[in-house]
Design an enzyme around this catalytic site. Structure first.
Site, mmCIF file in Angstrom:
data_model
loop_
_atom_site.group_PDB
_atom_site.id
_atom_site.type_symbol
_atom_site.label_atom_id
_atom_site.label_comp_id
_atom_site.label_asym_id
_atom_site.label_seq_id
_atom_site.Cartn_x
_atom_site.Cartn_y
_atom_site.Cartn_z
ATOM 1 N N TYR A 8 18.691 0.627 -2.990
ATOM 2 C CA TYR A 8 19.419 0.447 -4.246
ATOM 3 C C TYR A 8 18.828 -0.646 -5.139
ATOM 4 C CZ TYR A 8 21.459 -3.117 -1.200
ATOM 5 O OH TYR A 8 21.634 -4.157 -0.317
ATOM 6 N N GLY A 9 17.693 -1.218 -4.749
ATOM 7 C CA GLY A 9 17.092 -2.300 -5.533
ATOM 8 C C GLY A 9 15.603 -2.124 -5.689
ATOM 9 N N THR A 10 14.830 -3.092 -5.193
ATOM 10 C CA THR A 10 13.383 -3.094 -5.414
ATOM 11 C C THR A 10 12.636 -2.029 -4.625
ATOM 12 O OG1 THR A 10 12.935 -4.731 -3.688
ATOM 13 C CG2 THR A 10 13.426 -5.581 -5.917
ATOM 14 N N LEU A 11 13.318 -1.319 -3.710
ATOM 15 C CA LEU A 11 12.674 -0.219 -2.976
ATOM 16 C C LEU A 11 12.874 1.134 -3.657
ATOM 17 C CD1 LEU A 11 13.603 -1.354 0.628
ATOM 18 C CD2 LEU A 11 11.272 -1.025 -0.237
ATOM 19 N N GLU A 79 13.599 -7.335 4.460
ATOM 20 C CA GLU A 79 15.006 -7.667 4.201
ATOM 21 C C GLU A 79 15.498 -8.851 5.033
ATOM 22 O OE1 GLU A 79 15.970 -6.422 1.652
ATOM 23 O OE2 GLU A 79 15.405 -4.339 1.462
#
Length: 142
Positions: A8-11, A79
């Site tokens: 849901y972010g930088t991936l 992470e």
């Protein structure tokens, strides 16, 4: 157990860590939603915090079988996740994610804020309205 990843972010596709970690290593990437979580802005990346009533937007990523084990280890390092470590920033948990296209429920790995981080965010954090990190701070995002 091999599960897809919910990111849901930088991936997410088009973001910096997608290219570094996922490009060429996936079988499928499809929009999804994580119910029961609220998205908070972090220092250059977001945190999903488990809270009833919230929804986080992102993608379901299915890794190529031959890449799965190495990818899981690399994402855990990215992470800052180690099983049972109280210093974790994130916890990797198995959750039900909904495919956006048809609402089908899929079990997936999700990195959510670790308990201490979640408590701080609930107390002083900045929720991202609409649960979509890509749309943060943009008035034209629904």
């Amino acid at each position: 157990m091999t599960l897809p990843f919910f990111v849901y972010g930088t991936l997410r596709p088009g973001e910096v860590n997608h290219d570094l970690f996922l490009r060429g290593r996936t079988l499928a990437e499809e929009p999804g939603r994580l119910p029961g979580a609220v998205l908070y802005d972090g220092p250059g990346y977001p945190y999903a915090v488990e809270e009833p009533g919230g929804v986080v937007s992102g993608e379901l990523i299915t890794a190529r079988e031959e890449e799965y084990t190495a990818l899981l280890a690399e994402l855990d390092r990215l992470e800052d996740y180690a099983p049972g470590d109280p210093r974790n920033l994130y916890e990797r948990v198995e959750r039900e994610v909904l495919r956006t296209a048809d609402g089908t429920a899929v079990r997936a790995w999700v990195y959510v804020a670790a308990p201490a981080v979640a408590a701080r965010l609930r107390g002083r954090g900045k929720p991202i309205e609409g649960g979509d990190w890509r749309g943060r701070g943009r008035a034209d995002t629904p």
